[in-house]
Design a protein around this motif. Structure first.
Motif, PDB file in Angstrom:
ATOM      1  N   VAL A  13       0.841  -1.197   0.000  1.00 42.06           N
ATOM      2  CA  VAL A  13       0.000   0.000   0.000  1.00 42.06           C
ATOM      3  C   VAL A  13       0.876   1.246   0.000  1.00 42.06           C
ATOM      4  O   VAL A  13       1.875   1.303   0.715  1.00 42.06           O
ATOM      5  CB  VAL A  13      -0.921   0.027   1.240  1.00 42.06           C
ATOM      6  CG1 VAL A  13      -1.702   1.328   1.318  1.00 42.06           C
ATOM      7  CG2 VAL A  13      -1.875  -1.158   1.231  1.00 42.06           C
ATOM      8  N   GLY A  14       0.482   2.229  -0.800  1.00 41.01           N
ATOM      9  CA  GLY A  14       1.102   3.542  -0.780  1.00 41.01           C
ATOM     10  C   GLY A  14       0.021   4.604  -0.756  1.00 41.01           C
ATOM     11  O   GLY A  14      -0.995   4.475  -1.438  1.00 41.01           O
ATOM     12  N   LEU A  15       0.210   5.622   0.076  1.00 40.31           N
ATOM     13  CA  LEU A  15      -0.725   6.740   0.141  1.00 40.31           C
ATOM     14  C   LEU A  15       0.015   7.973  -0.360  1.00 40.31           C
ATOM     15  O   LEU A  15       1.130   8.252   0.067  1.00 40.31           O
ATOM     16  CB  LEU A  15      -1.211   6.973   1.573  1.00 40.31           C
ATOM     17  CG  LEU A  15      -1.853   5.785   2.283  1.00 40.31           C
ATOM     18  CD1 LEU A  15      -2.298   6.182   3.676  1.00 40.31           C
ATOM     19  CD2 LEU A  15      -3.022   5.240   1.504  1.00 40.31           C
ATOM     20  N   GLU A  16      -0.607   8.691  -1.284  1.00 36.83           N
ATOM     21  CA  GLU A  16       0.011   9.883  -1.870  1.00 36.83           C
ATOM     22  C   GLU A  16      -0.925  11.061  -1.694  1.00 36.83           C
ATOM     23  O   GLU A  16      -2.091  10.999  -2.075  1.00 36.83           O
ATOM     24  CB  GLU A  16       0.319   9.659  -3.348  1.00 36.83           C
ATOM     25  CG  GLU A  16       0.885  10.857  -4.054  1.00 36.83           C
ATOM     26  CD  GLU A  16       2.118  11.431  -3.375  1.00 36.83           C
ATOM     27  OE1 GLU A  16       2.072  12.596  -2.922  1.00 36.83           O
ATOM     28  OE2 GLU A  16       3.132  10.719  -3.302  1.00 36.83           O
ATOM     29  N   HIS A  71       6.737   8.058   0.815  1.00 36.97           N
ATOM     30  CA  HIS A  71       7.596   9.036   0.160  1.00 36.97           C
ATOM     31  C   HIS A  71       7.433  10.345   0.925  1.00 36.97           C
ATOM     32  O   HIS A  71       6.671  11.217   0.543  1.00 36.97           O
ATOM     33  CB  HIS A  71       7.198   9.188  -1.310  1.00 36.97           C
ATOM     34  CG  HIS A  71       8.248   9.857  -2.115  1.00 36.97           C
ATOM     35  ND1 HIS A  71       8.439   9.609  -3.434  1.00 36.97           N
ATOM     36  CD2 HIS A  71       9.183  10.766  -1.782  1.00 36.97           C
ATOM     37  CE1 HIS A  71       9.425  10.334  -3.894  1.00 36.97           C
ATOM     38  NE2 HIS A  71       9.891  11.045  -2.907  1.00 36.97           N
ATOM     39  N   GLY A  72       8.174  10.443   2.026  1.00 37.95           N
ATOM     40  CA  GLY A  72       7.964  11.528   2.973  1.00 37.95           C
ATOM     41  C   GLY A  72       8.905  12.697   2.849  1.00 37.95           C
ATOM     42  O   GLY A  72       9.116  13.407   3.829  1.00 37.95           O
ATOM     43  N   THR A  73       9.444  12.954   1.685  1.00 41.25           N
ATOM     44  CA  THR A  73      10.435  14.012   1.512  1.00 41.25           C
ATOM     45  C   THR A  73       9.928  15.362   2.012  1.00 41.25           C
ATOM     46  O   THR A  73      10.660  16.090   2.672  1.00 41.25           O
ATOM     47  CB  THR A  73      10.866  14.116   0.033  1.00 41.25           C
ATOM     48  OG1 THR A  73      11.399  12.853  -0.362  1.00 41.25           O
ATOM     49  CG2 THR A  73      11.904  15.195  -0.179  1.00 41.25           C
ATOM     50  N   VAL A  74       8.692  15.703   1.726  1.00 43.28           N
ATOM     51  CA  VAL A  74       8.171  17.020   2.121  1.00 43.28           C
ATOM     52  C   VAL A  74       7.217  16.945   3.312  1.00 43.28           C
ATOM     53  O   VAL A  74       6.558  17.925   3.635  1.00 43.28           O
ATOM     54  CB  VAL A  74       7.483  17.734   0.932  1.00 43.28           C
ATOM     55  CG1 VAL A  74       8.476  18.003  -0.178  1.00 43.28           C
ATOM     56  CG2 VAL A  74       6.293  16.942   0.424  1.00 43.28           C
ATOM     57  N   PHE A  75       7.147  15.808   3.984  1.00 40.22           N
ATOM     58  CA  PHE A  75       6.263  15.683   5.145  1.00 40.22           C
ATOM     59  C   PHE A  75       6.815  16.507   6.303  1.00 40.22           C
ATOM     60  O   PHE A  75       8.018  16.476   6.574  1.00 40.22           O
ATOM     61  CB  PHE A  75       6.151  14.229   5.604  1.00 40.22           C
ATOM     62  CG  PHE A  75       5.364  13.340   4.673  1.00 40.22           C
ATOM     63  CD1 PHE A  75       4.781  13.807   3.513  1.00 40.22           C
ATOM     64  CD2 PHE A  75       5.215  12.004   4.978  1.00 40.22           C
ATOM     65  CE1 PHE A  75       4.065  12.976   2.672  1.00 40.22           C
ATOM     66  CE2 PHE A  75       4.500  11.152   4.153  1.00 40.22           C
ATOM     67  CZ  PHE A  75       3.924  11.640   2.997  1.00 40.22           C
ATOM     68  N   ASP A  81       5.648  12.116  12.688  1.00 39.91           N
ATOM     69  CA  ASP A  81       5.366  11.548  14.013  1.00 39.91           C
ATOM     70  C   ASP A  81       4.126  10.663  13.968  1.00 39.91           C
ATOM     71  O   ASP A  81       4.081   9.611  14.604  1.00 39.91           O
ATOM     72  CB  ASP A  81       5.171  12.650  15.053  1.00 39.91           C
ATOM     73  CG  ASP A  81       6.471  13.347  15.437  1.00 39.91           C
ATOM     74  OD1 ASP A  81       7.560  12.828  15.109  1.00 39.91           O
ATOM     75  OD2 ASP A  81       6.381  14.427  16.060  1.00 39.91           O
ATOM     76  N   TRP A  82       3.102  11.092  13.222  1.00 42.18           N
ATOM     77  CA  TRP A  82       1.880  10.286  13.105  1.00 42.18           C
ATOM     78  C   TRP A  82       2.189   8.964  12.413  1.00 42.18           C
ATOM     79  O   TRP A  82       1.707   7.908  12.827  1.00 42.18           O
ATOM     80  CB  TRP A  82       0.800  11.057  12.337  1.00 42.18           C
ATOM     81  CG  TRP A  82      -0.550  10.475  12.569  1.00 42.18           C
ATOM     82  CD1 TRP A  82      -1.469  10.904  13.485  1.00 42.18           C
ATOM     83  CD2 TRP A  82      -1.126   9.363  11.899  1.00 42.18           C
ATOM     84  NE1 TRP A  82      -2.581  10.092  13.413  1.00 42.18           N
ATOM     85  CE2 TRP A  82      -2.395   9.144  12.452  1.00 42.18           C
ATOM     86  CE3 TRP A  82      -0.697   8.514  10.893  1.00 42.18           C
ATOM     87  CZ2 TRP A  82      -3.235   8.124  12.040  1.00 42.18           C
ATOM     88  CZ3 TRP A  82      -1.533   7.483  10.477  1.00 42.18           C
ATOM     89  CH2 TRP A  82      -2.788   7.306  11.042  1.00 42.18           C
ATOM     90  N   ILE A 101      11.173   7.000   2.013  1.00 45.82           N
ATOM     91  CA  ILE A 101      11.974   7.892   1.182  1.00 45.82           C
ATOM     92  C   ILE A 101      12.327   9.127   2.015  1.00 45.82           C
ATOM     93  O   ILE A 101      11.449   9.781   2.564  1.00 45.82           O
ATOM     94  CB  ILE A 101      11.215   8.328  -0.096  1.00 45.82           C
ATOM     95  CG1 ILE A 101      10.595   7.149  -0.822  1.00 45.82           C
ATOM     96  CG2 ILE A 101      12.130   9.158  -0.999  1.00 45.82           C
ATOM     97  CD1 ILE A 101      11.566   6.123  -1.337  1.00 45.82           C
ATOM     98  N   THR A 102      13.600   9.441   2.129  1.00 43.39           N
ATOM     99  CA  THR A 102      14.197  10.598   2.788  1.00 43.39           C
ATOM    100  C   THR A 102      14.217  10.479   4.311  1.00 43.39           C
ATOM    101  O   THR A 102      15.248  10.678   4.923  1.00 43.39           O
ATOM    102  CB  THR A 102      13.517  11.924   2.381  1.00 43.39           C
ATOM    103  OG1 THR A 102      13.549  12.034   0.956  1.00 43.39           O
ATOM    104  CG2 THR A 102      14.211  13.124   2.996  1.00 43.39           C
ATOM    105  N   HIS A 103      13.093  10.179   4.951  1.00 40.31           N
ATOM    106  CA  HIS A 103      13.017  10.148   6.409  1.00 40.31           C
ATOM    107  C   HIS A 103      12.709   8.731   6.887  1.00 40.31           C
ATOM    108  O   HIS A 103      11.589   8.256   6.711  1.00 40.31           O
ATOM    109  CB  HIS A 103      11.923  11.089   6.910  1.00 40.31           C
ATOM    110  CG  HIS A 103      12.125  12.516   6.502  1.00 40.31           C
ATOM    111  ND1 HIS A 103      13.089  13.320   7.061  1.00 40.31           N
ATOM    112  CD2 HIS A 103      11.500  13.271   5.570  1.00 40.31           C
ATOM    113  CE1 HIS A 103      13.042  14.513   6.500  1.00 40.31           C
ATOM    114  NE2 HIS A 103      12.091  14.511   5.592  1.00 40.31           N
TER     115      HIS A 103
END
Length: 151
Positions: A13-16, A71-75, A81-82, A101-103
């Motif tokens: 699963v991926g959420l975008e 893909h949390g580059t801009v999160f 934390d969530w 991704i990233t983090h």
């Protein structure tokens, strides 16, 4: 990738959050499905949803996934934390893979309002292991990809 390939993956699963990036993920998924044989297409159920991890139905979509793509580059920190809390919860079973991704996820249990959660030995409880850390090319540049597994 070898860790994922050697494991039984029934549901990924991926959420975008961004609709254009969700469409891009769906396009990649269609190409992937076209390239797989019929036997392969029966083995893994892959879904991408256009929302973030805090959406009301996200828990339903994530439950029992073998692999989660993040893909949390801009999160921002609040959303990361969530995601950490969700990954630590019973919603994600032991053995769940995370493609971050990233983090990356923090390996030990996070701080709670009452302080850090410790195991009986007084050390932080280790929740995840990092199997792979690799720089990869993205459409927009390079990012670090972390393959992690919940213990």
């Amino acid at each position: 990738a070898a860790y994922l390939a050697s494991s039984t993956v029934h549901r990924a699963v991926g959420l975008e959050l961004v609709p254009a990036l969700h469409q891009q993920a769906m396009s990649h998924l269609a190409r992937y499905n076209d390239a797989r044989s019929l036997a392969d297409s029966m083995s893994t159920d892959i879904h991408f949803f256009c929302c973030d991890f805090t959406a009301p139905h996200a828990e339903e979509w994530i439950r029992d996934a073998d692999v989660l793509f993040v893909h949390g580059t801009v999160f921002d920190q609040e959303l990361r934390d969530w995601i950490q809390h969700m990954a630590e919860s019973p919603l994600c079973q032991s053995g769940t893979f995370f493609c971050m991704i990233t983090h990356p996820l923090s390996l030990s249990r996070k701080k709670t309002p009452s302080g850090y959660q410790y195991d009986n030995s007084g050390h932080h409880e280790i929740m995840f292991e990092t199997l792979v850390t690799q720089q990869m090319a993205m459409d927009w540049g390079h990012a670090t990809v972390f393959i992690q597994r919940k213990l």
